[in-house]
Design a protein around this motif. Structure first.
Motif, PDB file in Angstrom:
ATOM      1  N   LEU A  54       0.593  -0.995   0.378  1.00 21.47           N
ATOM      2  CA  LEU A  54       0.274  -0.383  -0.047  1.00 21.47           C
ATOM      3  C   LEU A  54       0.976   1.725   0.010  1.00 21.47           C
ATOM      4  O   LEU A  54       0.654   2.037  -0.558  1.00 21.47           O
TER       5      LEU A  54
ATOM      6  N   PHE B  19      -6.211 -10.261  -2.717  1.00 20.31           N
ATOM      7  CA  PHE B  19      -5.824  -8.383  -2.842  1.00 20.31           C
ATOM      8  C   PHE B  19      -3.911  -8.521  -3.411  1.00 20.31           C
ATOM      9  O   PHE B  19      -3.714  -7.689  -4.183  1.00 20.31           O
TER      10      PHE B  19
ATOM     11  N   ASP C  99     -11.290 -10.059   3.660  1.00 19.46           N
ATOM     12  CA  ASP C  99     -10.530  -9.019   3.806  1.00 19.46           C
ATOM     13  C   ASP C  99      -9.255  -9.786   3.957  1.00 19.46           C
ATOM     14  O   ASP C  99      -8.876  -9.980   5.009  1.00 19.46           O
TER      15      ASP C  99
ATOM     16  N   SER D 232      -5.805  -7.712   6.161  1.00 18.80           N
ATOM     17  CA  SER D 232      -5.143  -6.451   6.847  1.00 18.80           C
ATOM     18  C   SER D 232      -4.167  -6.492   7.090  1.00 18.80           C
ATOM     19  O   SER D 232      -3.009  -7.496   6.871  1.00 18.80           O
TER      20      SER D 232
ATOM     21  N   ASN E  10      -6.564  -2.613   6.115  1.00 18.13           N
ATOM     22  CA  ASN E  10      -6.403  -2.023   5.045  1.00 18.13           C
ATOM     23  C   ASN E  10      -6.344  -0.892   5.350  1.00 18.13           C
ATOM     24  O   ASN E  10      -7.909  -0.160   5.970  1.00 18.13           O
TER      25      ASN E  10
ATOM     26  N   SER F 285     -13.920  -2.038   1.408  1.00 18.33           N
ATOM     27  CA  SER F 285     -12.561  -2.627   1.827  1.00 18.33           C
ATOM     28  C   SER F 285     -11.968  -3.246   0.542  1.00 18.33           C
ATOM     29  O   SER F 285     -12.179  -2.634  -0.506  1.00 18.33           O
ATOM     30  N   TYR F 286     -11.240  -4.081   0.260  1.00 11.70           N
ATOM     31  CA  TYR F 286     -10.017  -4.853  -0.610  1.00 11.70           C
ATOM     32  C   TYR F 286     -11.534  -5.341  -1.893  1.00 11.70           C
ATOM     33  O   TYR F 286     -11.032  -5.273  -2.936  1.00 11.70           O
TER      34      TYR F 286
END
Length: 438
Positions: A55, A143, A203, A205, A207, A212-213
């Protein structure tokens, strides 16, 4: 030097327990003594570090990408005295395969793809399958493929018909360049498989996006479907996204910034009335020219620019004088939208304008109501209306150049305030970076 030979990627430094990005030089091993790759197996303590690192890596050179797209779309001029190329090259339309305008975002996005590929590789290791359940592995895979798809789409938006490599998992055997349409299909395939996995596994973690993804996945899928001209695909994806006809226009997925610890500040934040060391000046017709097609008095989306109290001298000398600063991000820790509810509503209107005129008008009017404007009548939502609303709703978020290109209307971008010698119309795509050796 190809992207596989010099690329940032995510690794775990086990000794310190942190994530970081590094540059690989020619011949340097991905598994050198200074790092421990997760490709041979992923542990539970490593997972949140890897996810947080990916991210974070998504933010690298995001500001270059946004500024480049905005300058080409004549949303604003970017003034930087330390690099006059923003005016002499980019604004002039001289898109070189050796410039940082393409090379920096290109390399950064593929760095994140590399990180996702390493994560995906780790899921095949026996040690990983012993530690994580099948559903957990599905969630992690979902993800990784979702973020990978987003990053590939960002690169494709820059090079357009020149195409991209989507298969870069093996640096010794890179896949071929895919055409624009083929690459969109590949990206949609990653999103669809990612959504299936996220639906199965839930989901992951941490995030920090704000949605939500799986919702983020479907929002990006709706964007891709719009690029493909697939209205049914847009509506299908939106049904599983975070779109809310009655919701806040600003709800959605964001890059986050802070002044804490090893985090970074928002690189798109520029103080008002900044001089030639850095300024973002709105293209004059955004607010000054009521005769321009894209202007409506009383639109509170015009608050995204603020009148300057002075003009930077270098900007005037360069022939790019403007009276308004871009003021989208009003602090150094302001989040940057990746995709917002406002864009989803506009995608819904675009996809519905033929098959469901009432629904298209409802979506447009939700956006216009939030902007302080009167509603439009059902049956009047057409391409011109979509372009108009998207220009103001998504100002400075990297869409206008792409929008005008996909609608075949680059010649409609107003260049009345350009300088003599600047290319008209603005170019449609960047060349493949020189580092690819093509």
């Amino acid at each position: 030097m190809k992207i596989s030979n010099k690329i940032k990627f995510l690794s775990i430094l086990i000794v310190l327990g942190i994530t970081f990005s590094c540059s690989l030089n020619e011949g340097e091993s991905l598994n050198g003594p200074q790092i421990t790759s997760i490709s041979e197996g992923l542990s539970r303590p490593e997972l949140p570090q890897v996810v947080a690192g990916i991210l974070s890596d998504m933010r690298v050179d995001m500001e270059t990408e946004r500024d480049v797209l905005s300058v080409l779309g004549r949303e604003y001029w970017h003034l930087q005295s330390s690099d006059p190329g923003w005016g002499t090259e980019l604004a002039a339309g001289l898109l070189s395969n050796a410039s940082f305008f393409i090379n920096r975002p290109y390399t950064a996005r593929y760095a994140t793809v590399k990180a996702c590929n390493i994560l995906l590789e780790s899921l095949e290791a026996e040690s990983t399958t012993t530690i994580f359940s099948a559903n957990e592995i599905a969630a992690i895979r979902g993800f990784a493929n979702t973020i990978k798809a987003h990053e590939l789409l960002s690169v494709l938006n820059l090079v357009y018909q020149n195409g991209i490599r989507t298969d870069v998992a093996n640096p010794d055997n890179l896949g071929p360049f895919e055409t624009y349409d083929t690459a969109l299909t590949t990206i949609m395939g990653l999103l669809d498989s990612g959504f299936t996995d996220l639906t199965t596994g839930g989901d992951v973690s941490p995030n920090t996006l704000g949605v939500s993804y799986s919702e983020f996945n479907r929002a990006i899928a709706a964007r891709v479907a719009a690029y493909q001209g697939n209205s049914a695909g847009v509506l299908s994806a939106l049904a599983d996204s975070f779109m809310d006809m009655n919701g806040d226009m600003n709800s959605g997925a964001y890059f986050r910034y802070s002044a804490a610890g090893a985090d970074v500040l928002n690189p798109l934040f520029i103080a008002l009335n900044s001089g030639d060391t850095g300024a973002a000046i709105a293209y004059p017709d955004f607010i000054e020219d009521p005769s321009a097609p894209a202007f409506e008095a009383g639109d509170n989306r015009l608050d995204k620019v603020v009148a300057r109290s002075n003009f930077p001298v270098q900007l005037e000398l360069a022939g790019m004088a403007g009276a308004y600063d871009v003021w989208i991000y009003q602090s150094s820790t302001a989040p940057v939208g990746i995709i917002r509810n406002e864009e989803l509503l506009l995608l819904y209107a675009e996809a519905s304008m033929v098959s469901d005129p009432d629904g298209a008008a409802d979506a447009i009017n939700a956006v216009r109501s939030a902007a302080g404007l009167l509603p439009v009548v059902s049956g009047t939502v057409d391409e011109d209306r979509i372009i108009f609303e998207r220009r103001y709703s998504l100002f400075g978020e990297g869409h206008r150049w792409i929008d005008m290109r996909r609608f075949g209307r680059l010649t409609d971008i107003n260049q009345d305030h350009d300088r003599a010698g600047d290319l008209s119309p603005v170019p449609s795509e960047f060349p493949i970076p020189q580092s690819e050796g093509l």
